[in-house]
Design a protein around this motif. Structure first.
Motif, short mmCIF file in Angstrom:
data_model
loop_
_atom_site.label_atom_id
_atom_site.label_comp_id
_atom_site.label_asym_id
_atom_site.label_seq_id
_atom_site.Cartn_x
_atom_site.Cartn_y
_atom_site.Cartn_z
N GLU A 1 0.39 -1.33 -0.15
CA GLU A 1 0.19 0.30 0.00
C GLU A 1 1.15 1.30 0.51
O GLU A 1 0.52 2.48 -0.50
CB GLU A 1 -0.64 -0.09 1.32
N LEU A 2 2.08 1.27 0.72
CA LEU A 2 3.00 2.42 0.99
C LEU A 2 2.97 2.89 -0.95
O LEU A 2 3.73 4.02 -1.41
CB LEU A 2 4.20 1.82 1.01
N LEU A 3 3.22 2.32 -1.92
CA LEU A 3 3.37 2.73 -2.99
C LEU A 3 2.16 3.76 -3.91
O LEU A 3 2.43 4.12 -4.87
CB LEU A 3 3.36 1.51 -4.67
N GLN A 4 1.01 3.42 -2.91
CA GLN A 4 0.29 4.75 -3.70
C GLN A 4 0.88 6.46 -2.90
O GLN A 4 0.09 7.19 -3.41
CB GLN A 4 -0.74 4.85 -2.46
N GLN A 5 2.00 6.25 -1.97
CA GLN A 5 2.46 7.08 -1.64
C GLN A 5 4.00 7.84 -2.87
O GLN A 5 4.65 7.02 -2.97
CB GLN A 5 3.30 6.99 0.13
N PRO A 6 3.97 9.16 -3.08
CA PRO A 6 4.88 9.70 -4.06
C PRO A 6 6.08 9.80 -3.49
O PRO A 6 7.28 8.42 -4.74
CB PRO A 6 4.18 11.14 -3.95
N ARG A 7 6.94 9.65 -2.54
CA ARG A 7 8.35 8.93 -2.27
C ARG A 7 8.48 7.49 -2.20
O ARG A 7 9.60 7.11 -2.90
CB ARG A 7 8.24 9.74 -0.99
N HIS A 8 7.63 7.12 -1.72
CA HIS A 8 8.29 5.15 -1.95
C HIS A 8 8.26 4.92 -3.58
O HIS A 8 9.03 4.22 -3.52
CB HIS A 8 7.02 4.74 -1.27
N ALA A 9 6.61 5.68 -4.60
CA ALA A 9 6.70 5.44 -5.74
C ALA A 9 7.69 5.48 -6.54
O ALA A 9 8.63 5.22 -7.38
CB ALA A 9 5.12 5.60 -6.47
N GLY A 10 8.30 6.85 -5.40
CA GLY A 10 9.70 7.12 -6.70
C GLY A 10 10.63 6.26 -6.49
O GLY A 10 11.86 6.67 -7.48
#
Length: 646
Positions: A505-514
């Motif tokens: 679910e963290l991949l919904q957050q921009p920094r984690h996706a980045g």
């Protein structure tokens, strides 16, 4: 299916798949295909279908097969001891077919009775059940393209970026009791995910059958079977096949150092210390509460080598990472004075283990030269990844535990203090070419209270992510192959829990996706730029541009490929300060374009950069006659390559 033709059933009861040559090689410790004859094998004899059983138990007084086909009655199907001093008991049981459950009932010479799983079982019951299963390994592979080219993919001068996976916790199904995915379900998700991230290989924590899930597979009982938790042997083959079809190599953790004390396993197998040493100072590891193999025994060496060859043979595995090699090499590993026995020279090296490892690697590279072996060895034992004919242990590669400890220690420091630890950062280059190293950020660094990698990084959240991008950039630029544990590619916040799924679910957050996008692009550039991998193990592939500026905590270096045009410059700023007009030497003039910038907004950075590239000017810096005037981003890493303007 094996065939013994033209024999009456009465004769088949005493028939054997083993030849005199097999027995000779077994007793010499040089039969490395024991899985073809020992264990359980379906055969047809004179029109009668059944299973031939064979087990090594030289000190047993009686052995029989018990199973669901005889109501677990030990009087129904006794085995017969061969008359050649091999210690092998064998026999044929009609109408026992694939899927049948069985164990061996062994009566020791002192009258003790134990029920043991088959050391050569190809399949087991789903734990916590412990019976072996009769099985066949028929499977129609579709990985011909991969198998034809894997020699090139596995060469030491090829790119190797490994994604380490614990299969039971990579992804789970919360709506179905939080169960883990099966091998076939993983085949739907994992290959495409790894391919999208541009990793070249996957490494599985041990998938050999193990009774205790919490051991992560490192307490093995079934050395010839993938764990049944996730499906059948064919299901695991399907997963390997799917990975190969995506162009991904498969490395498997393999544990030749120790085995658990579970009653159904190898320990005290025939009433004696058969696989292990009798003296606990040699045969028991108190830290792990497990037994140590007796590498001085020919049959034990043949058993272990056969297991290694089995995975390369039957499952198309591309590499074996051998766990706990350090514990094998030192007789005093994990022991205090007086708790171990010296070798014949009065020193602490395990000479039998050294001989075993050398012969094992020789056998693997002789029969499967397009694969690799990896050693987890944490000391300065010399020449671990050097050929045996020059005095080495014969491994292809070795994990660089020193680099890992020093680098994580450095990054845990607040940036303002890093100038006092500068030597800790650059020390690894002094020995970087003494072995064929893999740089590991593995599962061991994110468990047992160590926290996650993102949690080790100092500063506020922005600085933590910038530090982690910088760590990965420095790692991908540094000589050596790469290994990253699952979840670290997107900055998992909590430390790894084997009973839980990764925090997708963290991949919904921009920094984690980045961060994940940064890993994807690092791997892409790494695979495309020969300078970053061709000469990983040669000093010709690396040169410092500047490693002495401790006060500003900046380092710069170049990586070279075989072709002089394949040169990449890496510049790292380990402080959160933007450094304008920073001069860095380069080996030639012309335009140097920016391949990667960890501070790009796409990755969650602040956007400090050099407008895509910089023209080198004839102003000397360090030992170079040309230099670049750069703007260094905060806690950032830059990759440059000489070339045309975009």
């Amino acid at each position: 299916m094996s065939t013994l033709m033209n024999l009456p059933v009465e004769a088949v009861v005493h028939a054997s798949l083993l030849t005199d040559l097999d027995i000779y090689l077994f007793k010499q410790g040089s039969d490395f295909r024991l899985y073809e004859k020992l264990g359980s094998h379906s055969i047809t004899a004179d029109g009668v279908t059944g299973t031939c059983f064979a087990v090594w138990a030289p000190n047993a007084a009686a052995v029989s097969v018990i199973g669901d086909f005889n109501q677990w009655d030990a009087t129904v199907n006794p085995l017969y001891l061969r008359g050649d001093d091999s210690g092998i008991w064998e026999g044929f049981i009609a109408d026992v077919t694939v899927g049948a459950l069985y164990k061996y009932r062994l009566v020791s010479r002192d009258g003790n009775v134990v029920d043991k799983g088959d050391p050569f079982a190809l399949c087991w019951e789903i734990p916590p059940l412990t019976a072996s299963r009769v099985w066949e390994l028929d499977y129609a592979w579709n990985d011909e393209t991969w198998m034809a080219q894997r020699g090139e993919k596995n060469r030491l001068n090829a790119p190797c970026s490994i994604y380490e996976v614990h299969l039971g916790s990579w992804r789970r199904v919360p709506e179905d009791g939080n169960r883990f995915l099966s091998y076939r379900e993983m085949a739907q998700w994992l290959p495409s995910y790894i391919a999208a991230l541009n990793f070249t290989h996957v490494e599985f924590l041990p998938l050999t059958e193990h009774p205790f899930y919490g051991s992560w597979g490192y307490q093995t009982t079934g050395y010839f079977a993938p764990t049944a938790r996730y499906g059948t042997p064919q299901d695991f083959m399907f997963l390997v096949d799917a990975l190969h079809q995506q162009g991904i190599g498969v490395i498997m953790d393999w544990v030749p150092a120790h085995f658990p004390d579970d009653a159904h396993g190898l320990a005290h197998f025939d009433g004696t210390f058969l696989f292990e040493h009798a003296d606990p100072r040699q045969g028991f590891q108190p830290d792990w509460h497990s037994f140590l193999f007796n590498y001085g025994r020919h049959e034990v060496r043949a058993f272990l080598t056969s297991s290694a060859m089995f995975w390369l043979d039957k499952y198309h595995i591309d590499g074996l990472r051998m766990d706990a090699v350090t514990s094998m090499l030192y007789l005093d590993y994990g022991r205090k004075k007086g708790e171990w026995i010296a070798n014949r020279n009065g020193s602490r090296e395990n000479l039998d283990a050294v001989t075993f490892l050398r012969h094992l690697n020789e056998a693997i590279y002789r029969d499967y030269p397009d694969t690799q072996t990896f050693a987890e060895e944490s000391t300065s034992w010399p020449m671990v990844s050097r050929p045996t004919n020059t005095g080495g242990l014969g491994f292809g590669l070795k994990w660089n535990m020193g680099w890992m400890h020093d680098t994580l220690g450095y990054f845990s420091e607040a940036p303002l203090n890093r100038k006092y630890h500068h030597a800790q950062l650059i020390f690894s280059i002094w020995y970087a070419f003494s072995e064929n190293f893999v740089l590991p950020l593995s599962h061991d660094e994110v468990v047992y209270g160590k926290g996650s990698l993102i949690g080790k990084m100092p500063g506020d959240e922005w600085q933590q992510f910038a530090n982690l991008r910088l760590l990965y950039g420095y790692m991908w630029g540094h000589p050596g192959k790469k290994l990253l544990f699952m979840g670290c590619e997107f900055g998992q916040k909590r430390e790894w829990q084997h009973d839980e799924s990764l925090e997708w679910e963290l991949l919904q957050q921009p920094r984690h996706a980045g961060l994940r996008r940064w890993v994807e692009d690092l791997n892409r550039v790494y695979r495309n730029e020969a300078a970053l991998y061709q000469q990983d193990f040669s000093r010709d592939g690396f040169q410092w541009m500047d490693c002495h500026y401790a006060e500003k905590s900046v380092v710069s270096f170049i990586r070279r490929g075989y072709n002089p045009a394949d040169t990449v410059l890496v510049v790292c700023n380990f402080t959160p300060i933007v450094r304008d007009n920073y001069r860095v030497g380069v080996p030639s003039g012309g335009y140097w374009h920016e391949l990667l910038n960890s501070d790009t907004e796409l990755y969650g950075g602040s956007g400090v950069g050099n407008f895509g590239g910089v023209e080198a000017v004839p102003i000397s810096a360090g030992d170079m006659f040309y230099s670049l005037m750069l703007r260094l981003p905060p806690l950032g890493v830059l990759f440059f390559k000489q070339g045309r303007r975009a």
